[in-house]
Design an enzyme around this catalytic site. Structure first.
Site, PDB file in Angstrom:
ATOM      1  N   ILE A  73      29.487 -10.976 -43.443  1.00 30.15           N
ATOM      2  CA  ILE A  73      28.937 -10.469 -44.700  1.00 30.15           C
ATOM      3  C   ILE A  73      28.637  -8.982 -44.655  1.00 30.15           C
ATOM      4  O   ILE A  73      28.390  -8.374 -45.700  1.00 30.15           O
ATOM      5  CB  ILE A  73      27.675 -11.243 -45.121  1.00 30.15           C
ATOM      6  CG1 ILE A  73      26.522 -11.026 -44.126  1.00 30.15           C
ATOM      7  CG2 ILE A  73      27.977 -12.716 -45.314  1.00 30.15           C
ATOM      8  CD1 ILE A  73      25.184 -11.491 -44.662  1.00 30.15           C
ATOM      9  N   ALA A 131      22.101 -15.153 -42.452  1.00 35.44           N
ATOM     10  CA  ALA A 131      20.962 -14.327 -42.027  1.00 35.44           C
ATOM     11  C   ALA A 131      20.829 -14.397 -40.516  1.00 35.44           C
ATOM     12  O   ALA A 131      21.298 -15.343 -39.880  1.00 35.44           O
ATOM     13  CB  ALA A 131      19.670 -14.804 -42.679  1.00 35.44           C
ATOM     14  N   TYR A 175      11.092  -8.820 -39.250  1.00 38.88           N
ATOM     15  CA  TYR A 175      11.921  -9.819 -39.931  1.00 38.88           C
ATOM     16  C   TYR A 175      11.537  -9.912 -41.402  1.00 38.88           C
ATOM     17  O   TYR A 175      12.394  -9.840 -42.294  1.00 38.88           O
ATOM     18  CB  TYR A 175      11.759 -11.177 -39.251  1.00 38.88           C
ATOM     19  CG  TYR A 175      12.413 -12.312 -39.989  1.00 38.88           C
ATOM     20  CD1 TYR A 175      13.796 -12.414 -40.061  1.00 38.88           C
ATOM     21  CD2 TYR A 175      11.642 -13.285 -40.636  1.00 38.88           C
ATOM     22  CE1 TYR A 175      14.405 -13.462 -40.751  1.00 38.88           C
ATOM     23  CE2 TYR A 175      12.240 -14.332 -41.317  1.00 38.88           C
ATOM     24  CZ  TYR A 175      13.614 -14.423 -41.372  1.00 38.88           C
ATOM     25  OH  TYR A 175      14.211 -15.451 -42.060  1.00 38.88           O
TER      26      TYR A 175
END
Length: 289
Positions: free
Chosen positions: A36, A59, A124
């Site tokens: 991605i 992710a 994060y």
């Protein structure tokens, strides 16, 4: 009629759940099949597969990776979502971007609403919050779906405790969140995709997680109780504060999500207690590895 959905991160836990729940209409592309961070590759995949909706489930989800591999984490969790959103906007496609409860972390004692300002306490959470902003600014037909504490696929926190073969396990009693059964979540995401594909107006942000809020220790205790009732042996649960685990990454004490907007939108909450009461939820993997 079910939409054709392209799922990035198709090899991950949620990606696999979406493929299982959606059947042949879901194109799950793993990170090996679609990087991605390569916007041209994303555009090529969309041109080739021609989906009705895109769900970005890709992710770097291990919290510590945002500290140990910060450049990769920024590329995947913050920058790439914006690139995907721009491609979707150019093609007129709806986008569901999967985010996290860890965009919150400030002190509170009530579940976080969609309208609350983000307050991440670690890298994060900060990168995921940046990814949210990039998506919303790039695509008018995007919905941010925040999820939390997935379970029910044999790879969750409780299943990990059971696989450890330890006689005693320590679990934080002062960390409160929203355990979310992964199969009902996948079904709800696909229903959201159908409604977006049909042109229905949806909220820009939705909290799609389990209710009601619970401490990590109480969640584990509920699962262990169900397993014991079915004759399974579980470790002895010892409740400890989060500080007992040490570690360099700060984690929020209270990241439970208020899911009342989603409950109104879909006609009901996802009650984590129903799935946790089924021994098979944790005893056997629900999804293929």
């Amino acid at each position: 009629m079910r939409s054709n959905v392209l799922v990035t991160g198709g090899g991950g836990r949620l990606g696999r759940a979406l493929s299982q729940a959606g059947g042949p209409g879901v194109f799950g592309l793993s990170s090996r099949e679609l990087d991605i961070t390569d916007a041209a590759a994303v555009r090529s995949a969309l041109d080739r597969l021609r989906p009705d909706v895109v769900i970005n489930a890709a992710a770097l989800s291990r919290v510590q990776d945002s500290d140990t591999a910060p450049e990769r984490a920024r590329a995947v969790n913050a920058e790439a979502p914006g690139d995907i959103a721009r491609v979707c906007a150019a093609l007129g496609l709806p986008l569901i971007h999967i985010s996290t409860d860890y965009v919150f972390g400030a002190e509170t004692r009530r579940p976080w609403r969609e309208s609350d300002p983000v307050s991440p306490v670690n890298n994060y959470g900060r990168l995921k919050a940046e990814g949210e902003r990039n998506v919303v600014s790039a695509c008018d037909r995007a919905c941010i779906a925040r999820v939390a504490w997935l379970f029910g696929d044999g790879e969750d926190f409780v299943a990990g405790l059971l696989r450890s073969d330890a006689e005693t396990v320590m679990v934080a009693d002062d960390q409160v969140g929203s355990p979310t059964p992964i199969v009902p979540l996948a079904e709800r995401l696909l229903a959201l995709a159908d409604r977006m594909s049909a042109g229905e107006s949806v909220p820009k942000v939705l909290h799609l997680a389990g209710s009601p809020p619970v401490s990590r220790a109480d969640w584990v205790a509920a699962a262990f109780e169900a397993l014991q009732g079915a004759g399974k042996t579980t470790p002895r649960l010892v409740r400890v504060p989060m500080a007992a685990f040490g570690g360099s990454v700060r984690r929020p004490h209270y990241s439970a999500l208020d899911c009342s907007l989603a409950a109104e939108f879909f006609g009901g909450e996802i009650d984590w207690r129903i799935a946790a009461a089924r021994p098979e939820t944790f005893a056997e993997p629900v999804l293929p590895a």
